[in-house]
Design a protein around this motif. Sequence first.
Motif, mmCIF file in Angstrom:
data_model
loop_
_atom_site.group_PDB
_atom_site.id
_atom_site.type_symbol
_atom_site.label_atom_id
_atom_site.label_comp_id
_atom_site.label_asym_id
_atom_site.label_seq_id
_atom_site.Cartn_x
_atom_site.Cartn_y
_atom_site.Cartn_z
ATOM 1 N N TYR A 13 -66.628 -51.510 1.155
ATOM 2 C CA TYR A 13 -65.603 -52.044 2.061
ATOM 3 C C TYR A 13 -64.537 -52.742 1.227
ATOM 4 O O TYR A 13 -64.769 -53.095 0.068
ATOM 5 N N ASP A 14 -63.381 -52.990 1.857
ATOM 6 C CA ASP A 14 -62.368 -53.802 1.183
ATOM 7 C C ASP A 14 -62.833 -55.247 1.043
ATOM 8 O O ASP A 14 -62.627 -55.890 0.010
ATOM 9 N N LEU A 15 -63.488 -55.759 2.102
ATOM 10 C CA LEU A 15 -63.890 -57.168 2.146
ATOM 11 C C LEU A 15 -65.305 -57.302 2.688
ATOM 12 O O LEU A 15 -65.650 -56.682 3.702
ATOM 13 N N ILE A 16 -66.089 -58.138 2.025
ATOM 14 C CA ILE A 16 -67.414 -58.510 2.503
ATOM 15 C C ILE A 16 -67.390 -59.998 2.839
ATOM 16 O O ILE A 16 -66.961 -60.810 2.017
ATOM 17 N N VAL A 17 -67.849 -60.348 4.022
ATOM 18 C CA VAL A 17 -67.923 -61.745 4.447
ATOM 19 C C VAL A 17 -69.397 -62.101 4.639
ATOM 20 O O VAL A 17 -70.090 -61.477 5.452
ATOM 21 N N ILE A 18 -69.868 -63.086 3.905
ATOM 22 C CA ILE A 18 -71.256 -63.547 4.052
ATOM 23 C C ILE A 18 -71.255 -64.762 4.968
ATOM 24 O O ILE A 18 -70.775 -65.830 4.597
ATOM 25 N N GLY A 19 -71.790 -64.584 6.169
ATOM 26 C CA GLY A 19 -71.807 -65.660 7.148
ATOM 27 C C GLY A 19 -70.910 -65.338 8.325
ATOM 28 O O GLY A 19 -69.687 -65.253 8.169
ATOM 29 N N ALA B 228 -58.352 -60.430 8.169
ATOM 30 C CA ALA B 228 -58.292 -59.368 7.169
ATOM 31 C C ALA B 228 -58.234 -57.994 7.832
ATOM 32 O O ALA B 228 -57.518 -57.093 7.374
ATOM 33 N N LYS B 229 -58.978 -57.831 8.912
ATOM 34 C CA LYS B 229 -58.943 -56.566 9.648
ATOM 35 C C LYS B 229 -57.553 -56.320 10.214
ATOM 36 O O LYS B 229 -57.016 -55.203 10.120
ATOM 37 N N GLN B 230 -56.940 -57.357 10.793
ATOM 38 C CA GLN B 230 -55.577 -57.219 11.302
ATOM 39 C C GLN B 230 -54.602 -56.888 10.184
ATOM 40 O O GLN B 230 -53.572 -56.242 10.412
ATOM 41 N N GLY B 231 -54.930 -57.326 8.962
ATOM 42 C CA GLY B 231 -54.077 -57.046 7.815
ATOM 43 C C GLY B 231 -54.263 -55.652 7.249
ATOM 44 O O GLY B 231 -53.612 -55.292 6.260
ATOM 45 N N GLY B 232 -55.173 -54.881 7.834
ATOM 46 C CA GLY B 232 -55.331 -53.487 7.424
ATOM 47 C C GLY B 232 -56.523 -53.204 6.541
ATOM 48 O O GLY B 232 -56.656 -52.084 6.016
ATOM 49 N N LEU B 233 -57.427 -54.162 6.356
ATOM 50 C CA LEU B 233 -58.577 -53.961 5.473
ATOM 51 C C LEU B 233 -59.814 -53.524 6.253
ATOM 52 O O LEU B 233 -59.947 -53.805 7.447
ATOM 53 N N THR B 234 -60.727 -52.855 5.558
ATOM 54 C CA THR B 234 -62.042 -52.578 6.128
ATOM 55 C C THR B 234 -62.946 -53.762 5.805
ATOM 56 O O THR B 234 -62.931 -54.292 4.689
ATOM 57 N N VAL B 235 -63.725 -54.199 6.805
ATOM 58 C CA VAL B 235 -64.458 -55.457 6.677
ATOM 59 C C VAL B 235 -65.883 -55.308 7.207
ATOM 60 O O VAL B 235 -66.108 -54.669 8.243
ATOM 61 N N VAL B 236 -66.819 -55.931 6.501
ATOM 62 C CA VAL B 236 -68.191 -56.054 6.974
ATOM 63 C C VAL B 236 -68.600 -57.516 6.877
ATOM 64 O O VAL B 236 -68.215 -58.211 5.937
ATOM 65 N N VAL B 237 -69.348 -57.982 7.881
ATOM 66 C CA VAL B 237 -69.900 -59.332 7.810
ATOM 67 C C VAL B 237 -71.414 -59.243 7.734
ATOM 68 O O VAL B 237 -72.037 -58.352 8.314
ATOM 69 N N VAL B 238 -71.989 -60.167 6.992
ATOM 70 C CA VAL B 238 -73.436 -60.236 6.793
ATOM 71 C C VAL B 238 -73.938 -61.519 7.439
ATOM 72 O O VAL B 238 -73.388 -62.599 7.188
ATOM 73 N N GLU B 239 -74.969 -61.417 8.276
ATOM 74 C CA GLU B 239 -75.479 -62.595 8.969
ATOM 75 C C GLU B 239 -77.002 -62.553 9.054
ATOM 76 O O GLU B 239 -77.580 -61.554 9.465
ATOM 77 N N ASN C 287 -78.554 -66.203 22.459
ATOM 78 C CA ASN C 287 -78.396 -64.749 22.351
ATOM 79 C C ASN C 287 -76.965 -64.456 21.918
ATOM 80 O O ASN C 287 -76.018 -64.938 22.545
ATOM 81 N N ASP C 288 -76.806 -63.689 20.844
ATOM 82 C CA ASP C 288 -75.465 -63.470 20.279
ATOM 83 C C ASP C 288 -74.839 -62.141 20.664
ATOM 84 O O ASP C 288 -73.903 -61.672 20.010
ATOM 85 N N THR C 289 -75.299 -61.527 21.739
ATOM 86 C CA THR C 289 -74.788 -60.213 22.136
ATOM 87 C C THR C 289 -73.275 -60.208 22.304
ATOM 88 O O THR C 289 -72.591 -59.272 21.865
ATOM 89 N N ALA C 290 -72.729 -61.258 22.936
ATOM 90 C CA ALA C 290 -71.281 -61.286 23.179
ATOM 91 C C ALA C 290 -70.502 -61.303 21.871
ATOM 92 O O ALA C 290 -69.469 -60.619 21.736
ATOM 93 N N ASP C 291 -70.976 -62.063 20.885
ATOM 94 C CA ASP C 291 -70.289 -62.102 19.592
ATOM 95 C C ASP C 291 -70.411 -60.777 18.850
ATOM 96 O O ASP C 291 -69.458 -60.330 18.193
ATOM 97 N N VAL C 292 -71.564 -60.163 18.934
ATOM 98 C CA VAL C 292 -71.754 -58.863 18.290
ATOM 99 C C VAL C 292 -70.838 -57.831 18.927
ATOM 100 O O VAL C 292 -70.204 -57.021 18.226
ATOM 101 N N GLY D 209 -63.655 -53.738 15.393
ATOM 102 C CA GLY D 209 -63.739 -52.781 14.289
ATOM 103 C C GLY D 209 -64.304 -53.375 13.023
ATOM 104 O O GLY D 209 -64.055 -52.864 11.921
ATOM 105 N N ILE D 210 -65.075 -54.452 13.160
ATOM 106 C CA ILE D 210 -65.705 -55.105 12.012
ATOM 107 C C ILE D 210 -67.182 -54.742 12.013
ATOM 108 O O ILE D 210 -67.863 -54.888 13.028
ATOM 109 N N ASP D 211 -67.689 -54.271 10.895
ATOM 110 C CA ASP D 211 -69.101 -53.900 10.806
ATOM 111 C C ASP D 211 -69.973 -55.135 10.619
ATOM 112 O O ASP D 211 -69.537 -56.161 10.080
ATOM 113 N N LEU D 212 -71.218 -55.025 11.064
ATOM 114 C CA LEU D 212 -72.189 -56.105 10.940
ATOM 115 C C LEU D 212 -73.441 -55.586 10.247
ATOM 116 O O LEU D 212 -73.967 -54.529 10.609
#
Length: 473
Positions: A6-12, A24-35, A95-100, A107-110
Amino acid sequence: MATREYDLIVIGAGPVGENVADRAKQGGLTVVVVESELVGGECSYWACMPSKTLLRSGAALRAARDVDGARQAVSGSVDVAAALRRRDAIVHEWNDTADVDWLHKTGIDLVRGHGRLTGDREVTVASADGSEAITLMARHAVVVSTGSAAMLPDIPGLKDAAPWTSRDATGVRNVPPSLAILGGGVVGSEMATLYASFGCAVTLIARSGLLGSMEPFAGEAVVAALREAGAEVRTGIEVEAVSREADGDVVLTLSDGSQVRAAEVLVATGRVPRTGDLGLESIGLEPGSWLDVDDTLRVRGVDWLYAVGDVNHRALLTHQGKYQARAAGDVIAARALGKDVRDGPWGAHVATADHSAIPQVAFTHPEVASVGHTEASAKAAGIGIRVIDYDLSWVSGATTHADDYRGQARAILDEDRRVLVGATFVGPDIAELLHSATIAVVGEVPIDRLWHAVPAYPTVSEVWLRWLEEIGR
């Protein structure tokens, strides 16, 4: 082992990580977050939202009792079971369904699991049961937004006594009959206010006064209110030993030789960064340390690593973390696309408000809200100041708000520049006054211009006019 790039990895994936990822996604990057826990993080499930939800029941009850005509309709005390049900609804039963769903919609991967830095722009994520691992590679940047955790002081017997942290206090299912609280900061003061409103016998123990980073009169007002509510507040004293007795109670031995007995003990003495098992050693940084960043939130010495929110120790407040996140997300996108980082929606992509214009609210009784300098910090910074104090009970809006309104407001004026550099409000429901002061401080609005910002009558905001009258033209 699977590898993804990905362009960017976010931990947390707390509110800070979510905001970095979104910008970052709005800026045009591909992003994944790790939780590794719940998407939405500490604030949503264990801190800001549940604590303020629980505190609101007692605050609303006090507000009704403060007004003749309303107090006659009020009987009984806070319905604890109902307050806890309301808390459960606010945190969606954890329950974090709404945030997921929001992440997916954006368009952000988890990736769920524990993420560790394992090399240059590389993060390895282990599943909760350790059965598999995924390697993530970042083309441009990795952001650490893992937040902070409660600090456990080195007091003999404390760890073995199974103390509560703030998570236990806000996630409580069965309110104990008595609670000892260590620490007089915002968390300790708020939880003392909360549990006193629940009818719990509260003992608050602090080495110094309450709310020590704010103006002294703020902590003094909270101490007085807690004592009026039946809580015991002991300041200028330390806990030397803790033990969990055979009957289940906790016994605290204090530095004056006295003891405090309670059903539970809550530790609220500070925070530590969640960086102990982050793999910092793989890139030459110290595990368990706060991450030192510049104003673009980039970790000094590592050009692809950013640290946003509590973990950088600039301002341990959710709103400041989200502010940093917007700047960091934009600057990462700008650098990735070869743009000038000074070309942003508000000018340069930097977080400068963290230096001297931090707004914060303690949802105690009374509420305390402040922004910018206190008298002490302004003097320490070498600013030539004038302090303007005003008794809020003298404002017409306060008279209509409550029969016995008690409150105080202080403005800190930079006399050379004729602008406000700090403000503090103490009183019922004054949190909503804070943003006007934040705008005045951050915008460096000249006193001559503030005369034309006319406060509505009758509101507590009239204090602005009273301050200006004290300052003079």
